[in-house]
Motif scaffolding. Structure first.
Motif, PDB file in Angstrom:
ATOM      1  N   ARG A  25      -3.706  -9.594   0.290  1.00 14.59           N
ATOM      2  CA  ARG A  25      -2.254  -9.373   0.436  1.00 14.59           C
ATOM      3  C   ARG A  25      -1.636  -9.027  -0.919  1.00 14.59           C
ATOM      4  NH1 ARG A  25      -3.025 -14.179   3.337  1.00 14.59           N
ATOM      5  NH2 ARG A  25      -3.041 -13.798   5.568  1.00 14.59           N
ATOM      6  N   GLU A  26      -2.024  -9.777  -1.943  1.00 15.03           N
ATOM      7  CA  GLU A  26      -1.496  -9.503  -3.281  1.00 15.03           C
ATOM      8  C   GLU A  26      -1.932  -8.125  -3.767  1.00 15.03           C
ATOM      9  OE1 GLU A  26      -1.587 -11.321  -7.813  1.00 15.03           O
ATOM     10  OE2 GLU A  26      -2.408 -12.509  -6.179  1.00 15.03           O
ATOM     11  N   ALA A  27      -3.184  -7.776  -3.531  1.00  9.63           N
ATOM     12  CA  ALA A  27      -3.677  -6.454  -3.935  1.00  9.63           C
ATOM     13  C   ALA A  27      -2.935  -5.349  -3.198  1.00  9.63           C
ATOM     14  CB  ALA A  27      -5.184  -6.354  -3.674  1.00  9.63           C
ATOM     15  N   ASP A  28      -2.637  -5.559  -1.915  1.00 16.58           N
ATOM     16  CA  ASP A  28      -1.871  -4.574  -1.149  1.00 16.58           C
ATOM     17  C   ASP A  28      -0.508  -4.330  -1.802  1.00 16.58           C
ATOM     18  OD1 ASP A  28      -3.880  -4.308   0.729  1.00 16.58           O
ATOM     19  OD2 ASP A  28      -2.850  -5.437   2.304  1.00 16.58           O
ATOM     20  N   LEU A  29       0.178  -5.419  -2.171  1.00 14.45           N
ATOM     21  CA  LEU A  29       1.512  -5.273  -2.769  1.00 14.45           C
ATOM     22  C   LEU A  29       1.451  -4.593  -4.128  1.00 14.45           C
ATOM     23  CD1 LEU A  29       3.252  -8.634  -1.810  1.00 14.45           C
ATOM     24  CD2 LEU A  29       3.682  -6.349  -0.892  1.00 14.45           C
ATOM     25  N   VAL A  30       0.459  -4.945  -4.933  1.00 14.25           N
ATOM     26  CA  VAL A  30       0.312  -4.294  -6.239  1.00 14.25           C
ATOM     27  C   VAL A  30       0.037  -2.801  -6.039  1.00 14.25           C
ATOM     28  CG1 VAL A  30      -1.140  -4.143  -8.307  1.00 14.25           C
ATOM     29  CG2 VAL A  30      -0.404  -6.379  -7.464  1.00 14.25           C
ATOM     30  N   GLY A  31      -0.839  -2.483  -5.094  1.00 19.24           N
ATOM     31  CA  GLY A  31      -1.137  -1.078  -4.809  1.00 19.24           C
ATOM     32  C   GLY A  31       0.075  -0.317  -4.319  1.00 19.24           C
ATOM     33  N   LEU A  32       0.866  -0.935  -3.448  1.00 19.38           N
ATOM     34  CA  LEU A  32       2.082  -0.290  -2.949  1.00 19.38           C
ATOM     35  C   LEU A  32       3.090  -0.080  -4.072  1.00 19.38           C
ATOM     36  CD1 LEU A  32       2.446  -2.237   0.387  1.00 19.38           C
ATOM     37  CD2 LEU A  32       2.238   0.249   0.182  1.00 19.38           C
ATOM     38  N   ASP A  33       3.210  -1.048  -4.966  1.00 20.36           N
ATOM     39  CA  ASP A  33       4.120  -0.927  -6.104  1.00 20.36           C
ATOM     40  C   ASP A  33       3.706   0.255  -6.985  1.00 20.36           C
ATOM     41  OD1 ASP A  33       4.708  -1.609  -9.126  1.00 20.36           O
ATOM     42  OD2 ASP A  33       6.152  -2.783  -7.962  1.00 20.36           O
ATOM     43  N   ILE A  34       2.425   0.323  -7.310  1.00 19.97           N
ATOM     44  CA  ILE A  34       1.922   1.409  -8.159  1.00 19.97           C
ATOM     45  C   ILE A  34       2.104   2.762  -7.469  1.00 19.97           C
ATOM     46  CG2 ILE A  34      -0.179   2.403  -9.173  1.00 19.97           C
ATOM     47  CD1 ILE A  34      -1.084  -0.541  -9.658  1.00 19.97           C
TER      48      ILE A  34
END
Length: 110
Positions: A25-34
């Motif tokens: 979930r955290e990786a998804d959010l970081v990826g979406l932010d980038i």
């Protein structure tokens, strides 16, 4: 003792899976932010997970036993963070959020 050890092992494995899902979930959010900062429309993530769900209706693993969150949970997460993601995307395009065009997928529908 054997049953207790088995139950303890099973509980430990479920806990590890939960942490793996949290990390995903955290990786998804970081990826979406980038991606949003790089000029990729975050609304495409919702379209992607809807398409994935349509393709994988019968073969999806039980989320409790998976290292990844389910597609519907990922859609909810993207949607709940859209108030942060859309301004990042708009800024990358040099416009305000209210000037963004409606989302349109560039993938042909069947």
């Amino acid at each position: 003792p054997g049953r207790q050890r088995g139950a303890t092992n099973a509980a430990g494995q479920l806990l590890v899976l939960k942490f793996s899902r949290d990390e995903e979930r955290e990786a998804d959010l970081v990826g979406l932010d980038i991606a949003a900062r790089s000029g990729y429309d975050p609304r495409a993530g919702i379209a992607l997970w809807n398409k994935m769900a349509a393709l994988n209706q019968s073969g999806a693993p039980i989320e409790l036993l998976s290292t990844h969150p389910g597609g519907s949970e990922r859609i909810e997460q993207i949607d709940s963070h859209m108030n942060v993601l859309l301004p990042l995307y708009a800024r990358s395009k040099g416009v305000s959020v209210n000037r963004l065009p409606p989302y349109r997928s560039n993938v042909a529908q069947r």
